[in-house]
Design an enzyme around this catalytic site. Structure first.
Site, PDB file in Angstrom:
ATOM      1  N   GLY A   1      34.205  52.358  13.079  1.00 12.09           N
ATOM      2  CA  GLY A   1      34.986  51.669  14.134  1.00 12.09           C
ATOM      3  C   GLY A   1      34.936  52.752  15.663  1.00 12.09           C
ATOM      4  O   GLY A   1      35.151  53.822  15.211  1.00 12.09           O
ATOM      5  N   THR A   2      34.650  51.987  16.413  1.00 13.33           N
ATOM      6  CA  THR A   2      35.702  52.946  17.981  1.00 13.33           C
ATOM      7  C   THR A   2      34.349  53.758  18.707  1.00 13.33           C
ATOM      8  O   THR A   2      33.819  54.370  17.043  1.00 13.33           O
ATOM      9  CB  THR A   2      36.274  54.088  17.500  1.00 13.33           C
ATOM     10  OG1 THR A   2      38.099  53.339  17.030  1.00 13.33           O
ATOM     11  CG2 THR A   2      37.112  53.897  18.352  1.00 13.33           C
ATOM     12  N   THR A   3      34.299  53.676  19.436  1.00 13.80           N
ATOM     13  CA  THR A   3      34.136  54.561  20.573  1.00 13.80           C
ATOM     14  C   THR A   3      34.855  55.798  21.473  1.00 13.80           C
ATOM     15  O   THR A   3      35.232  54.745  22.169  1.00 13.80           O
ATOM     16  CB  THR A   3      32.239  54.040  20.917  1.00 13.80           C
ATOM     17  OG1 THR A   3      31.411  53.690  19.884  1.00 13.80           O
ATOM     18  CG2 THR A   3      31.364  55.491  21.843  1.00 13.80           C
TER      19      THR A   3
ATOM     20  N   SER B   1      31.875  55.674  15.538  1.00 10.90           N
ATOM     21  CA  SER B   1      30.617  55.786  15.453  1.00 10.90           C
ATOM     22  C   SER B   1      29.665  55.109  16.249  1.00 10.90           C
ATOM     23  O   SER B   1      28.681  54.889  16.272  1.00 10.90           O
ATOM     24  CB  SER B   1      31.140  53.800  14.283  1.00 10.90           C
ATOM     25  OG  SER B   1      31.287  53.022  15.234  1.00 10.90           O
TER      26      SER B   1
END
Length: 203
Positions: A7-9, A136
């Protein structure tokens, strides 16, 4: 272990007059969305910021520790710690904890004599960057950054580029989404754009 890192950018961009940090607001565990209101970009001091991709609990723990350390530095030295020194301090903390690591990838940004940006892995490896991405959706974000970055980019342009990178990642990466946090760090200090400002720029 791998589940925690999904998860996350997050995105960081050095501009001629400051630094931009941005991140989405989704927190996920495996294929489940746990929250749509998570903050992943944090003020560390007047001209210093951190963005993190990974375990939310570990990111928050590191942020608390760094805030305490920079306050102690101010009390002892009488001035704000430099961006490079904060990156070195963070690197030392991460390396010292490598056998029980902070699960994440971290961006340290700030402005002292000039804007600066560093990326750090969980073992304490540190790299100075003109632009970078983590999480990600980083490959999608990097494609946007590499296409749009230029050495004389200003903060206004950097904000738009960072938003574009997160927006593209949101479209293609299922672990990225649910809004954007975006901050700038300039000679004037740390500033977080509000939701209305971000929505207007995304139109």
């Amino acid at each position: 272990m791998a589940e925690k890192l999904k998860g996350t950018t997050t995105v960081g961009i050095v501009c001629k007059d400051g630094v931009v940090l941005a991140a989405d607001r989704r927190a996920s565990l495996g294929n489940m969305v746990l929250s749509k209101e998570v903050t992943k970009v944090f003020q560390i001091d007047d001209h210093l910021a951190l963005a993190g991709a990974g375990s939310v609990g570990d990111i928050l723990s590191l942020v608390r520790l760094l805030r305490a350390e920079v306050k102690l530095y101010r009390a002892k030295v009488g001035r704000e710690i430099s961006v490079k020194a904060l990156a070195t301090l963070t690197s030392n903390i991460l390396h010292g904890s490598r056998f029980m690591p902070y699960f994440g990838w971290f961006l340290i940004a700030g402005y002292d004599e000039k804007p600066a940006l560093y990326s750090l892995d969980m073992a304490g490896g540190v790299t100075e960057d003109k632009f970078t991405a983590a999480g990600s959706g980083m490959e999608l974000a990097f494609a946007v950054l590499e296409d749009g970055y230029k050495d004389d980019i200003n903060v206004e342009e950097g904000v738009k580029l960072a938003l574009k990178a997160i927006k593209i990642a949101t479209r293609r990466d299922v672990f990225t989404g649910d809004g954007i946090t975006l901050v700038t760090v300039t000679e004037e200090g740390y500033r977080e754009l509000n939701r209305e400002e971000i929505e207007a720029l995304l139109k």
